[in-house]
Design a protein around this motif. Structure first.
Motif, PDB file in Angstrom:
ATOM      1  N   SER A  28      -7.397  -6.120 -10.757  1.00  0.00           N
ATOM      2  CA  SER A  28      -7.101  -5.437 -12.010  1.00  0.00           C
ATOM      3  C   SER A  28      -5.758  -4.712 -11.906  1.00  0.00           C
ATOM      4  O   SER A  28      -5.329  -4.067 -12.867  1.00  0.00           O
ATOM      5  N   GLU A  29      -5.117  -4.854 -10.740  1.00  0.00           N
ATOM      6  CA  GLU A  29      -3.841  -4.194 -10.520  1.00  0.00           C
ATOM      7  C   GLU A  29      -2.695  -5.011 -11.104  1.00  0.00           C
ATOM      8  O   GLU A  29      -2.791  -6.230 -11.268  1.00  0.00           O
ATOM      9  N   SER A  30      -1.600  -4.329 -11.393  1.00  0.00           N
ATOM     10  CA  SER A  30      -0.414  -5.020 -11.878  1.00  0.00           C
ATOM     11  C   SER A  30       0.672  -5.095 -10.811  1.00  0.00           C
ATOM     12  O   SER A  30       1.572  -5.922 -10.900  1.00  0.00           O
ATOM     13  N   ASP A  31       0.560  -4.229  -9.815  1.00  0.00           N
ATOM     14  CA  ASP A  31       1.557  -4.175  -8.746  1.00  0.00           C
ATOM     15  C   ASP A  31       0.905  -4.647  -7.448  1.00  0.00           C
ATOM     16  O   ASP A  31       0.031  -3.951  -6.907  1.00  0.00           O
ATOM     17  N   SER A  96      -2.119  -4.715  -2.154  1.00  0.00           N
ATOM     18  CA  SER A  96      -1.802  -3.857  -3.290  1.00  0.00           C
ATOM     19  C   SER A  96      -0.420  -3.251  -3.130  1.00  0.00           C
ATOM     20  O   SER A  96       0.083  -3.088  -2.014  1.00  0.00           O
ATOM     21  N   GLY A  97       0.185  -2.886  -4.233  1.00  0.00           N
ATOM     22  CA  GLY A  97       1.499  -2.270  -4.215  1.00  0.00           C
ATOM     23  C   GLY A  97       1.472  -0.837  -3.710  1.00  0.00           C
ATOM     24  O   GLY A  97       0.412  -0.275  -3.437  1.00  0.00           O
ATOM     25  N   VAL A  98       2.646  -0.245  -3.628  1.00  0.00           N
ATOM     26  CA  VAL A  98       2.791   1.066  -2.990  1.00  0.00           C
ATOM     27  C   VAL A  98       2.061   2.159  -3.758  1.00  0.00           C
ATOM     28  O   VAL A  98       1.587   3.132  -3.154  1.00  0.00           O
ATOM     29  N   THR A  99       1.900   2.014  -5.061  1.00  0.00           N
ATOM     30  CA  THR A  99       1.257   3.059  -5.843  1.00  0.00           C
ATOM     31  C   THR A  99      -0.251   3.117  -5.630  1.00  0.00           C
ATOM     32  O   THR A  99      -0.905   4.080  -6.033  1.00  0.00           O
ATOM     33  N   SER A 100      -0.817   2.107  -5.002  1.00  0.00           N
ATOM     34  CA  SER A 100      -2.271   2.065  -4.840  1.00  0.00           C
ATOM     35  C   SER A 100      -2.770   3.042  -3.785  1.00  0.00           C
ATOM     36  O   SER A 100      -3.926   3.463  -3.823  1.00  0.00           O
ATOM     37  N   GLY A 101      -1.908   3.359  -2.834  1.00  0.00           N
ATOM     38  CA  GLY A 101      -2.342   4.232  -1.748  1.00  0.00           C
ATOM     39  C   GLY A 101      -3.215   3.541  -0.714  1.00  0.00           C
ATOM     40  O   GLY A 101      -3.758   4.188   0.171  1.00  0.00           O
ATOM     41  N   THR A 102      -3.363   2.218  -0.838  1.00  0.00           N
ATOM     42  CA  THR A 102      -4.141   1.477   0.150  1.00  0.00           C
ATOM     43  C   THR A 102      -3.209   0.620   0.996  1.00  0.00           C
ATOM     44  O   THR A 102      -2.086   0.318   0.586  1.00  0.00           O
ATOM     45  N   TYR A 103      -3.708   0.206   2.147  1.00  0.00           N
ATOM     46  CA  TYR A 103      -2.865  -0.498   3.100  1.00  0.00           C
ATOM     47  C   TYR A 103      -3.460  -1.835   3.533  1.00  0.00           C
ATOM     48  O   TYR A 103      -2.826  -2.590   4.254  1.00  0.00           O
ATOM     49  N   LYS A 104      -4.665  -2.120   3.071  1.00  0.00           N
ATOM     50  CA  LYS A 104      -5.327  -3.295   3.606  1.00  0.00           C
ATOM     51  C   LYS A 104      -4.813  -4.570   2.966  1.00  0.00           C
ATOM     52  O   LYS A 104      -4.462  -4.618   1.801  1.00  0.00           O
TER      53      LYS A 104
ATOM     54  N   ASP B  97       8.081  -1.307   8.636  1.00  0.00           N
ATOM     55  CA  ASP B  97       7.787  -0.084   7.903  1.00  0.00           C
ATOM     56  C   ASP B  97       6.499  -0.282   7.112  1.00  0.00           C
ATOM     57  O   ASP B  97       5.767  -1.230   7.356  1.00  0.00           O
ATOM     58  N   ASN B  98       6.235   0.643   6.195  1.00  0.00           N
ATOM     59  CA  ASN B  98       4.950   0.586   5.496  1.00  0.00           C
ATOM     60  C   ASN B  98       5.078  -0.014   4.096  1.00  0.00           C
ATOM     61  O   ASN B  98       4.167   0.096   3.289  1.00  0.00           O
ATOM     62  N   ALA B  99       6.213  -0.649   3.818  1.00  0.00           N
ATOM     63  CA  ALA B  99       6.362  -1.289   2.512  1.00  0.00           C
ATOM     64  C   ALA B  99       5.367  -2.432   2.386  1.00  0.00           C
ATOM     65  O   ALA B  99       5.204  -3.229   3.316  1.00  0.00           O
ATOM     66  N   PRO B 100       4.689  -2.532   1.247  1.00  0.00           N
ATOM     67  CA  PRO B 100       3.642  -3.548   1.112  1.00  0.00           C
ATOM     68  C   PRO B 100       4.134  -4.980   1.197  1.00  0.00           C
ATOM     69  O   PRO B 100       3.363  -5.878   1.513  1.00  0.00           O
ATOM     70  N   GLY B 101       5.406  -5.214   0.929  1.00  0.00           N
ATOM     71  CA  GLY B 101       5.904  -6.573   1.023  1.00  0.00           C
ATOM     72  C   GLY B 101       6.470  -6.929   2.376  1.00  0.00           C
ATOM     73  O   GLY B 101       6.944  -8.048   2.591  1.00  0.00           O
TER      74      GLY B 101
END
Lengths: 117, 115
Positions: A28-31, A96-104, B97-101
């Motif tokens: 449901s995310e856009s980023d 997920s993108g950076v705004t999600s606050g998740t890392y998985k 780094d911690n960038a998601p991409g």
């Protein structure tokens, strides 16, 4: 929760031919970011290609390209001029993108690609 | 330079034993991930470190699993009182780094067999 589905457990391609591996995802995310990783037999997993969701242009890396259909939540990998060294497990992955606050990262179950000489 | 290394490459444990799996990420990489990969499956996220801080441990399956990265470089995944269902390949990955991409660089994995 996000999910990644790879519906093709195994694919075969003749050397020098083109093959497309399928991946669908649900979010449901856009980023977000999408990836294809390659895991050769008994070797380390390596990144093949990545796509940022906000970029409409499909990513390409030499013989590898993607068909990113955001509305359909589809992210297929096309391998052109297949080579014997392309034989491996291929995993589609979502982050997920950076705004999600998740890392998985969420990985699919993989597609085993066989390349026939 | 050297890639991500993991040790041991293979570990056989008797049910109930404790095991410790080591990951040496690429020097200077901020992010470190642990995954569990069951046979015929994709990697399942276990935990994430940004330097020495464990920012996400949502994937750890039980309190028998514990990970640390005390100095922001080498990381250890510890499994206490191992069970047969813990048998899997444990993968470590690092990124700059911690960038998601950002690209993840994976190690060769530790194959754990619990008898």
């Amino acid at each position: 929760a996000q999910t990644v589905t790879q519906s093709q457990p195994e694919m075969s391609v003749q050397e020098a031919e083109t093959v497309t591996l399928s991946c669908t995802y649900d979010t449901s995310e856009s980023d977000y970011y999408l990836f294809w990783y390659k895991q050769p037999p008994s070797r380390q997993m390596i990144l093949v290609i990545r796509q940022e969701a906000y970029k409409q242009q499909n990513a390409t890396e030499n013989r590898f390209s993607v068909n990113f259909q955001k509305a359909a939540k589809s992210f297929s990998l096309k391998i052109s001029d297949s080579q014997l060294g392309d034989a491996a497990m291929y995993f589609c992955a979502y982050r997920s993108g950076v705004t999600s606050g998740t890392y998985k990262y969420i990985f699919g179950t993989g597609t085993r690609l066989k390349v026939l000489a | 330079g050297a890639g991500v290394s993991q040790s041991p490459r293979y570990k056989v444990a008797k049910r109930g034993q404790d095991v410790a799996l080591r990951c040496d990420p690429i020097s200077g990489h901020v992010s470190l991930f642990w995954y569990q990969q069951a046979l015929g499956q994709g990697p399942e996220f276990l935990t994430y470190f940004q330097n020495e801080a464990q920012l996400d441990k949502s994937g750890l399956p039980s309190d028998r699993f514990f990970a640390e990265r005390p100095e922001g470089s080498v990381s250890t995944l510890k499994i206490q009182r191992t069970q047969q269902e813990d048998s899997a390949v444990y993968l470590c990955a690092s990124s700059l780094d911690n960038a998601p991409g950002e690209t993840q660089y994976f190690g060769p994995g530790t194959r754990l067999l619990v008898l």
